[in-house]
Design a protein around this motif. Structure first.
Motif, PDB file in Angstrom:
ATOM      1  N   SER A  38       4.611 -30.602  26.786  1.00  0.00           N
ATOM      2  CA  SER A  38       4.145 -29.737  25.828  1.00  0.00           C
ATOM      3  C   SER A  38       2.909 -30.514  25.220  1.00  0.00           C
ATOM      4  O   SER A  38       1.600 -29.707  25.056  1.00  0.00           O
ATOM      5  CB  SER A  38       4.975 -29.493  24.510  1.00  0.00           C
ATOM      6  OG  SER A  38       6.397 -28.783  25.163  1.00  0.00           O
ATOM      7  N   PHE A  42      -1.170 -28.922  25.613  1.00  0.00           N
ATOM      8  CA  PHE A  42      -1.883 -28.624  24.481  1.00  0.00           C
ATOM      9  C   PHE A  42      -3.328 -29.566  24.556  1.00  0.00           C
ATOM     10  O   PHE A  42      -4.338 -29.254  24.099  1.00  0.00           O
ATOM     11  CB  PHE A  42      -1.195 -28.636  23.412  1.00  0.00           C
ATOM     12  CG  PHE A  42      -0.355 -27.341  23.230  1.00  0.00           C
ATOM     13  CD1 PHE A  42      -0.771 -26.039  23.206  1.00  0.00           C
ATOM     14  CD2 PHE A  42       1.016 -27.659  23.432  1.00  0.00           C
ATOM     15  CE1 PHE A  42      -0.066 -24.846  23.142  1.00  0.00           C
ATOM     16  CE2 PHE A  42       1.531 -26.467  23.230  1.00  0.00           C
ATOM     17  CZ  PHE A  42       1.364 -25.022  23.183  1.00  0.00           C
ATOM     18  N   ARG A  82      -5.133 -15.630  31.219  1.00  0.00           N
ATOM     19  CA  ARG A  82      -3.550 -15.007  30.676  1.00  0.00           C
ATOM     20  C   ARG A  82      -3.513 -15.688  29.237  1.00  0.00           C
ATOM     21  O   ARG A  82      -4.007 -16.362  28.913  1.00  0.00           O
ATOM     22  CB  ARG A  82      -2.577 -15.514  31.545  1.00  0.00           C
ATOM     23  CG  ARG A  82      -2.718 -14.979  33.107  1.00  0.00           C
ATOM     24  CD  ARG A  82      -1.611 -15.402  33.785  1.00  0.00           C
ATOM     25  NE  ARG A  82      -0.334 -15.109  33.288  1.00  0.00           N
ATOM     26  CZ  ARG A  82       0.960 -15.807  33.882  1.00  0.00           C
ATOM     27  NH1 ARG A  82       0.650 -16.815  34.625  1.00  0.00           N
ATOM     28  NH2 ARG A  82       2.149 -15.133  33.359  1.00  0.00           N
ATOM     29  N   PRO A  83      -2.217 -14.879  28.602  1.00  0.00           N
ATOM     30  CA  PRO A  83      -1.969 -15.317  26.998  1.00  0.00           C
ATOM     31  C   PRO A  83      -1.684 -16.682  27.136  1.00  0.00           C
ATOM     32  O   PRO A  83      -1.138 -17.282  28.094  1.00  0.00           O
ATOM     33  CB  PRO A  83      -1.212 -14.418  26.455  1.00  0.00           C
ATOM     34  CG  PRO A  83      -1.232 -13.074  27.610  1.00  0.00           C
ATOM     35  CD  PRO A  83      -1.888 -13.684  28.778  1.00  0.00           C
ATOM     36  N   LEU A  84      -1.871 -17.497  26.188  1.00  0.00           N
ATOM     37  CA  LEU A  84      -1.863 -19.039  25.946  1.00  0.00           C
ATOM     38  C   LEU A  84      -0.390 -19.136  26.273  1.00  0.00           C
ATOM     39  O   LEU A  84       0.293 -20.086  26.686  1.00  0.00           O
ATOM     40  CB  LEU A  84      -2.369 -19.511  24.794  1.00  0.00           C
ATOM     41  CG  LEU A  84      -2.425 -21.087  24.659  1.00  0.00           C
ATOM     42  CD1 LEU A  84      -2.776 -21.710  25.688  1.00  0.00           C
ATOM     43  CD2 LEU A  84      -2.738 -21.276  23.287  1.00  0.00           C
ATOM     44  N   ILE A  85       0.440 -18.276  25.443  1.00  0.00           N
ATOM     45  CA  ILE A  85       2.113 -18.584  25.504  1.00  0.00           C
ATOM     46  C   ILE A  85       2.621 -18.193  26.957  1.00  0.00           C
ATOM     47  O   ILE A  85       3.408 -19.318  27.380  1.00  0.00           O
ATOM     48  CB  ILE A  85       2.808 -17.517  24.658  1.00  0.00           C
ATOM     49  CG1 ILE A  85       4.199 -17.951  24.588  1.00  0.00           C
ATOM     50  CG2 ILE A  85       2.536 -16.101  25.061  1.00  0.00           C
ATOM     51  CD1 ILE A  85       4.477 -19.386  23.937  1.00  0.00           C
ATOM     52  N   SER A  86       2.019 -17.477  27.695  1.00  0.00           N
ATOM     53  CA  SER A  86       2.304 -17.127  28.935  1.00  0.00           C
ATOM     54  C   SER A  86       1.798 -18.512  29.996  1.00  0.00           C
ATOM     55  O   SER A  86       2.773 -18.603  30.761  1.00  0.00           O
ATOM     56  CB  SER A  86       1.699 -15.821  29.873  1.00  0.00           C
ATOM     57  OG  SER A  86       2.066 -14.887  29.027  1.00  0.00           O
ATOM     58  N   GLN A  87       0.745 -19.014  29.776  1.00  0.00           N
ATOM     59  CA  GLN A  87       0.463 -20.280  30.390  1.00  0.00           C
ATOM     60  C   GLN A  87       1.364 -21.276  30.241  1.00  0.00           C
ATOM     61  O   GLN A  87       1.647 -22.067  31.091  1.00  0.00           O
ATOM     62  CB  GLN A  87      -1.150 -20.542  30.073  1.00  0.00           C
ATOM     63  CG  GLN A  87      -2.068 -19.706  30.479  1.00  0.00           C
ATOM     64  CD  GLN A  87      -3.660 -20.196  30.231  1.00  0.00           C
ATOM     65  OE1 GLN A  87      -4.139 -21.202  30.434  1.00  0.00           O
ATOM     66  NE2 GLN A  87      -4.432 -19.133  29.603  1.00  0.00           N
ATOM     67  N   TYR A  88       1.566 -21.499  28.817  1.00  0.00           N
ATOM     68  CA  TYR A  88       2.628 -22.685  28.390  1.00  0.00           C
ATOM     69  C   TYR A  88       4.025 -22.498  29.259  1.00  0.00           C
ATOM     70  O   TYR A  88       4.324 -23.250  29.761  1.00  0.00           O
ATOM     71  CB  TYR A  88       2.659 -22.682  26.888  1.00  0.00           C
ATOM     72  CG  TYR A  88       3.701 -23.739  26.496  1.00  0.00           C
ATOM     73  CD1 TYR A  88       3.413 -25.042  26.525  1.00  0.00           C
ATOM     74  CD2 TYR A  88       4.873 -23.033  25.873  1.00  0.00           C
ATOM     75  CE1 TYR A  88       4.527 -25.802  26.118  1.00  0.00           C
ATOM     76  CE2 TYR A  88       5.990 -23.954  25.602  1.00  0.00           C
ATOM     77  CZ  TYR A  88       5.790 -25.258  25.632  1.00  0.00           C
ATOM     78  OH  TYR A  88       6.623 -26.304  25.192  1.00  0.00           O
ATOM     79  N   LEU A  89       4.430 -21.446  28.960  1.00  0.00           N
ATOM     80  CA  LEU A  89       5.723 -20.980  29.666  1.00  0.00           C
ATOM     81  C   LEU A  89       5.679 -21.401  31.161  1.00  0.00           C
ATOM     82  O   LEU A  89       6.730 -21.903  31.889  1.00  0.00           O
ATOM     83  CB  LEU A  89       6.297 -19.643  29.363  1.00  0.00           C
ATOM     84  CG  LEU A  89       6.540 -19.416  27.959  1.00  0.00           C
ATOM     85  CD1 LEU A  89       7.012 -17.907  27.677  1.00  0.00           C
ATOM     86  CD2 LEU A  89       7.661 -20.185  27.604  1.00  0.00           C
ATOM     87  N   ASP A  90       4.695 -20.909  31.938  1.00  0.00           N
ATOM     88  CA  ASP A  90       4.540 -20.978  33.280  1.00  0.00           C
ATOM     89  C   ASP A  90       4.575 -22.580  33.485  1.00  0.00           C
ATOM     90  O   ASP A  90       4.990 -23.053  34.550  1.00  0.00           O
ATOM     91  CB  ASP A  90       3.442 -20.229  33.757  1.00  0.00           C
ATOM     92  CG  ASP A  90       3.682 -18.889  33.988  1.00  0.00           C
ATOM     93  OD1 ASP A  90       4.886 -18.513  33.802  1.00  0.00           O
ATOM     94  OD2 ASP A  90       2.687 -17.822  34.109  1.00  0.00           O
ATOM     95  N   TYR A  91       3.809 -23.218  32.675  1.00  0.00           N
ATOM     96  CA  TYR A  91       3.525 -24.701  32.789  1.00  0.00           C
ATOM     97  C   TYR A  91       4.810 -25.589  32.862  1.00  0.00           C
ATOM     98  O   TYR A  91       5.184 -26.144  33.776  1.00  0.00           O
ATOM     99  CB  TYR A  91       2.523 -25.325  32.011  1.00  0.00           C
ATOM    100  CG  TYR A  91       2.157 -26.779  32.096  1.00  0.00           C
ATOM    101  CD1 TYR A  91       1.537 -27.130  32.801  1.00  0.00           C
ATOM    102  CD2 TYR A  91       2.722 -27.611  30.940  1.00  0.00           C
ATOM    103  CE1 TYR A  91       0.976 -28.548  33.283  1.00  0.00           C
ATOM    104  CE2 TYR A  91       2.331 -28.882  31.060  1.00  0.00           C
ATOM    105  CZ  TYR A  91       1.637 -29.517  32.259  1.00  0.00           C
ATOM    106  OH  TYR A  91       1.260 -30.755  32.429  1.00  0.00           O
TER     107      TYR A  91
END
Length: 328
Positions: A38, A42, A82-91
């Motif tokens: 995480s 970020f 894509r939305p930031l939260i989607s990028q984070y979850l995919d990552y």
């Protein structure tokens, strides 16, 4: 007269306690890795400039501004639109599948890039750790509780080597043994002969740290009553040191080794660049210079994973070295 029989207290089998402890450690390790992932994700967003622009600049070889239409294909390819939260979850979910992303500059999976180069780095790290332990234990056995001059020489050596920066040691070893004496190759190789100087570069400072910790415990153990008992039974000084004192005094140093394994892998970046060796050090320097954020992030996560795994191994090593710790 009858005697009351009290029910025997229920106890948890030892294997259950062991399994429970192992699962807890694994869960903790997973949380640490997710936290590191995480922070790494970020941190990418804090890099100045637009990510799509940086990628196009690397492809064209010059810095310039691009229109929205020119940036759109890159944003779509890497998912930046894509939305930031989607990028984070995919990552994060990709990490559990072994997916560290795609290199901006090499257009290859980061796992593939690291996998091609991590072998020499792991060999260098493991060899440096073993060499550091050999140096630390050997100097401890030879100098602790000996004549004052010998003991002082051992303490001075440990304090001096622990304070030396690996980069300086590497340069000195390179100049003396490669350039002047020509014993080892100037340009690093993956052969045994080309690995000696890089290993010593990493091992000498670590041996100083391990030696300092082991020396303190070794001196305390030699003053314990069971050591005196062993001597009165006719056991030689060498046997007492090897069979009794050493085993009880290395536990703190084993704790330090868990940290040292990850630190050595990080330090391999220095050794590989000083001696021109292949490995993730060269990959990391290139990725930083080209702002290849996924590759940098992937290497950071690999190092974090080594730290976590090393600490798990250290916990197991405790019970091997000191069986009294198995109950806890």
């Amino acid at each position: 007269m009858t005697t009351a029989v009290l029910p025997r207290a229920l106890s948890v089998p030892s294997w259950v306690r062991t399994a429970r402890g192992a699962l807890l450690k694994i869960a903790t390790a997973a949380i640490v890795l997710v936290a590191a992932a995480s922070i790494t994700f970020f941190a990418q967003l804090l890099v100045p400039g637009d990510r799509a622009t940086a990628i196009l600049n690397q492809q064209t070889g010059r810095a310039q501004q691009y229109t929205t239409a020119e940036l759109a294909p890159v944003n779509a390819q890497f998912g930046f639109d894509r939305p930031l939260i989607s990028q984070y979850l995919d990552y994060v979910t990709g990490l559990f599948r072994g997916d560290l992303g795609t290199s901006y500059t090499q257009h290859r999976p980061v796992t593939e890039i690291i996998g091609d180069q991590i072998g020499p780095s792991l060999v260098l790290t493991a060899a440096a750790l073993v060499t550091a332990w050999v140096l630390a234990v050997g100097i401890t056995l030879l100098t602790v509780k000996r004549r004052r001059a010998v003991s002082a020489l051992g303490s001075t050596w440990e304090a001096l080597t622990a304070s030396l920066p690996p980069y300086w040691i590497g340069v000195v070893l390179l100049v003396v043994f490669a350039v002047q004496l020509r014993i080892f190759p100037v340009i690093g190789e993956t052969s045994a002969r080309g690995t000696v100087l890089p290993v010593l570069t990493l091992a000498i400072p670590l041996a100083g740290f391990l030696g300092q910790v082991t020396r303190d415990e070794f001196e305390k153990v030699l003053d314990q009553p069971f050591i005196t008992t062993a001597r009165t039974r006719g056991m030689s000084d060498t046997a007492v040191r090897l069979r009794h004192a050493l085993r009880h005094s290395v536990v703190p140093a084993i704790t330090l080794s868990g940290w040292a394994l990850g630190a050595l892998l990080s330090g391999a970046v220095i050794a590989e660049n000083v001696f021109g060796r292949p490995g993730i050090g060269q990959v990391l320097v290139t990725a930083v210079n080209t702002r290849d954020v996924p590759t940098v992030s992937g290497i950071v996560l690999v190092v974090a994973g080594v730290y976590v795994i090393a600490n798990l191994v250290v916990d197991l090593a405790y019970t091997v070295v000191d069986p009294r710790l198995r109950a806890s």
